[in-house]
Design an enzyme around this catalytic site. Structure first.
Site, PDB file in Angstrom:
ATOM      1  N   LYS A   1      21.213  59.113 -23.246  1.00  0.00           N
ATOM      2  CA  LYS A   1      20.471  60.354 -22.652  1.00  0.00           C
ATOM      3  C   LYS A   1      20.973  60.616 -21.192  1.00  0.00           C
ATOM      4  O   LYS A   1      21.819  60.004 -20.574  1.00  0.00           O
ATOM      5  CB  LYS A   1      18.964  59.656 -22.201  1.00  0.00           C
TER       6      LYS A   1
ATOM      7  N   GLY B   1      25.490  50.012 -17.805  1.00  0.00           N
ATOM      8  CA  GLY B   1      25.697  50.460 -16.332  1.00  0.00           C
ATOM      9  C   GLY B   1      25.896  51.654 -15.765  1.00  0.00           C
ATOM     10  O   GLY B   1      26.327  52.065 -14.598  1.00  0.00           O
TER      11      GLY B   1
ATOM     12  N   GLY C   1      23.912  54.881 -16.578  1.00  0.00           N
ATOM     13  CA  GLY C   1      23.054  55.710 -16.276  1.00  0.00           C
ATOM     14  C   GLY C   1      22.637  56.825 -17.390  1.00  0.00           C
ATOM     15  O   GLY C   1      22.022  57.841 -17.342  1.00  0.00           O
TER      16      GLY C   1
ATOM     17  N   GLY D   1      21.036  50.590 -23.156  1.00  0.00           N
ATOM     18  CA  GLY D   1      20.311  49.528 -23.328  1.00  0.00           C
ATOM     19  C   GLY D   1      18.888  50.030 -23.789  1.00  0.00           C
ATOM     20  O   GLY D   1      18.118  49.266 -24.750  1.00  0.00           O
ATOM     21  N   SER D   2      18.156  50.644 -22.832  1.00  0.00           N
ATOM     22  CA  SER D   2      16.867  51.326 -23.259  1.00  0.00           C
ATOM     23  C   SER D   2      16.882  51.850 -24.569  1.00  0.00           C
ATOM     24  O   SER D   2      15.716  51.662 -25.625  1.00  0.00           O
ATOM     25  CB  SER D   2      16.586  52.449 -22.283  1.00  0.00           C
TER      26      SER D   2
ATOM     27  N   ASP E   1      12.705  53.119 -19.084  1.00  0.00           N
ATOM     28  CA  ASP E   1      13.275  54.377 -19.881  1.00  0.00           C
ATOM     29  C   ASP E   1      13.139  54.083 -21.510  1.00  0.00           C
ATOM     30  O   ASP E   1      13.290  55.149 -22.133  1.00  0.00           O
ATOM     31  CB  ASP E   1      14.708  54.629 -19.715  1.00  0.00           C
TER      32      ASP E   1
END
Length: 270
Positions: free
Chosen positions: A10, A95, A97, A101-102, A135
């Site tokens: 995203k 890492g 942004g 992971g979300s 998120d």
């Protein structure tokens, strides 16, 4: 059983930080937008739950990762064990942004609910996902976009009609979301943020890149170090229509109506 699913990244098309809350989280206003850039997740039957991550052919583990935490919460709710081998082939930078992971957690929760016919509602899955990260609920949605309020977990979904090339530039530098929030000392005006975010939503729905440019803002860009500000300027010199930080960084997004240079460009040195 051997199945493969895609886990999309995203970007944030606007991100306003309105206040710090009593629970030490921040009140934000943003628009999440899924993009066609994916991790690929392979799922196999197994004697126990195992989760591996693979990058450039190398297998590694992430302790207490979002997929594991999501499955634990799902097991608590349903009483079911999930004996699976889950292999995540990482393309989305960790890492950066971009919500990798979300997304991994969100798509796995949706998959398990459907595959095992758990009959949990979308709201059930969102409630589980809220426990994992701010998120994650966005990736439960089928829609391509959502306005995010609260910590980002209060969602107003809609679909995108934005038609442009999306280029991602990752400076090979991981930024801690927690540390980025700690750098924020002043907060954005709520009325101004609401006006701008609604204009950005209109721009996305009606494919108006100029309107998006006029209203775009990311509060984290105000606390970037000189190295990353110079990195952004170098990208802007390539004459894209709009260049901005995604989320708390460190990935920069460059939008263009006319040309695509890179789908993902990773600096070898930062």
């Amino acid at each position: 059983m051997q199945l493969k699913i895609k886990s999309p990244a995203k970007i944030n098309l606007g991100l306003f930080i309105l206040s710090k809350r009593e629970d030490n989280y921040h009140e934000i206003l943003t628009i999440f937008h899924k993009i066609p850039f994916y991790d690929e997740i392979e799922i196999l039957e197994n004697k126990k739950l195992e989760i591996d991550f693979i990058k450039d052919g190398k297998v590694f583990q992430i302790e207490n990762n979002t997929i594991l935490r999501g499955i634990i919460e799902l097991s608590k709710l349903t009483g079911k064990s999930f004996n699976l081998k889950i292999r995540v082939f990482k393309r989305i930078p960790i890492g950066g942004g971009l919500g990798g992971g979300s997304s991994n957690c969100g798509v796995i929760l949706k998959f398990l609910n459907n595959f095992y016919n758990l009959k949990l509602s979308k709201n059930d899955l969102i409630e589980i996902s809220k426990k994992i990260g701010s998120d994650v609920p966005f990736f439960i949605l089928n829609e391509s976009c959502a306005i995010g309020r609260g910590r980002g977990e209060i969602l107003e979904p809609f679909n995108s009609n934005l038609k442009c090339f999306i280029n991602l530039f990752f400076p090979n530098k991981i930024l801690s979301t927690k540390e980025m929030y700690e750098k924020i000392k002043t907060y954005d005006n709520k009325e101004d943020a609401e006006r701008k975010i609604l204009n950005i939503k209109k721009a996305i729905e009606e494919n108006k890149l100029e309107l998006l440019k006029e209203n775009f803002y990311n509060a984290f860009e105000s606390v970037l170090d000189e190295e990353l500000l110079n990195y952004k300027k170098a990208i802007e010199n390539l004459n894209f229509d709009l260049v901005f930080l995604s989320g708390s960084g460190s990935t920069f997004v460059a939008l263009s109506k006319n040309f695509k240079i890179f789908s993902l460009w990773i600096a070898e040195n930062s």
